[in-house]
Design a protein around this motif. Sequence first.
Motif: not given
Length: 515
Positions: A325-353
Amino acid sequence: MTNYMIGIDIGTTSTKSVLFTEQGEVITTSTQEYPLYTPAPDVAEQDPEEIVQAAIRSVHGVMSQSGVSASQILFVSCSSAMHSVIAMDQHDHPLTRCITWADNRSATWSSKLQENGVGHRIYLRTGTPIHPMSPLTKLMWLRHDEPELFERTAKFISIKEYLFFRLFGQYIIDHSIASSTGLLNLEQLDWDQKALDIAGITPNHLSKLVPTTYTIEGMHPEWAEKMALSPSTPFVIGASDGVLSNLGVNAIKPGVVAATIGTSGAIRTVVDRPVTDPKGRTFCYALTEKLWVVGGPVNNGGMLFRWVRDEFAASEVETAKRLGINSYDVLTKIAERVPAGSEGLLFHPYLSGERAPLWNPDARGSFFGLTLHHKKEHMIRAVLEGVIFNLYTVLLAMEEQIGQPTSIQATGGFARSPLWRQMMSDIFNQEVVVPESFESSCLGAVVLGLYATGRIKSLDAVSSMVGTTHRHTPVKEHASLYQELLPIYIRISRKLEEEYADIAEFQRKMSMLHL
């Protein structure tokens, strides 16, 4: 006899051709990849001749796969990435590779323009934010840092102009690509003299301005033969990929917004007059002489999901391989187990400016709010949420100029993920509609071609060519959580501006030591 159309989309790492019926149905596609050359920090270039060859092969690919004859092709219409610069000598030979939007060597000149206020005044006239992506700042860098090369240059052109020169022997530039150079006066649809003065060039250094509906015939016979086309096949010059994507998803009516997440991302809407932002956060580019696209591009989109997969998820990738199966589908399934808002964990996505809304090449990524409670799955979900949060902050800037959107049309590779689509609806707190076709820029190009050749009377004809695959409405509880987190997310990036600059300088120093 059935008629067909070809849309070409020249991108950062590949060129795609799509063969459509006159009703907009996709018959076949052909994609040709090429490298993005990054030999040193801040350098991001393409070989222009590799791109010409990719365009030729991709057109030949759809012709050979389909068995369609050259006489059945109504026209070829072109979409292209923006902000590229190629220096050409007086003998029409390239002096440089194609300097892409991702090249940051003009960052110093971008900063100088921003600091003295001149840059903002130019932005208000041209609609292109002051940033190293802009050809204006690239020309300033070439003028001051590569003076000998600058003096030898007869023409400064984009990659689409190079393709048309090779095919037809003419230097022409459409209003759409021109409006993304930082050199075109939006109101006059002509080169802006003050911007040219700052760049150190005259109109003679640039191509002839033409509408996006401009059609040209008389291709060099050897190129026509290689593409399996007739030399008399009309080519419509077309527009930039971003504005054509809006057209290709039928986001051209007032209030309809297109949100795209591919490798990078963008959010855009169509207006009937040029609109700029007093704070300089959004762009304004031409679609036609009567329609304009307002919005903002982000550097960091789907490539961050790939980064998560490659750097955090070796075991999950291996599991996906074993299960077929697609590896992204596996990661998405894992992420689905976490509540919306990631229990207060924020990520700023500026890895390339980042481009919009910060316009800061020194911005850097970060996780904020990490505790011992957070696990890998929280980090995966936070990355996905961070990409959408960032895009939403661009929409907030747009809303100050255009008001709240009536609907969101979502496109790009991210739209294959149900979780990510729902996340967009929840964070935007609006219904999100996913159009049927993923080939939005190519479809936009051929719809513009139909209009240019008089086969349709209005661009609204695209509405009959775009179906719907998914609709998502916001989950009230999720939307409420995200609205609580959003102000924190925004404040962090504003407060870290000085730290971004310091850490970016440190990183550049370290990378130079290791060269």
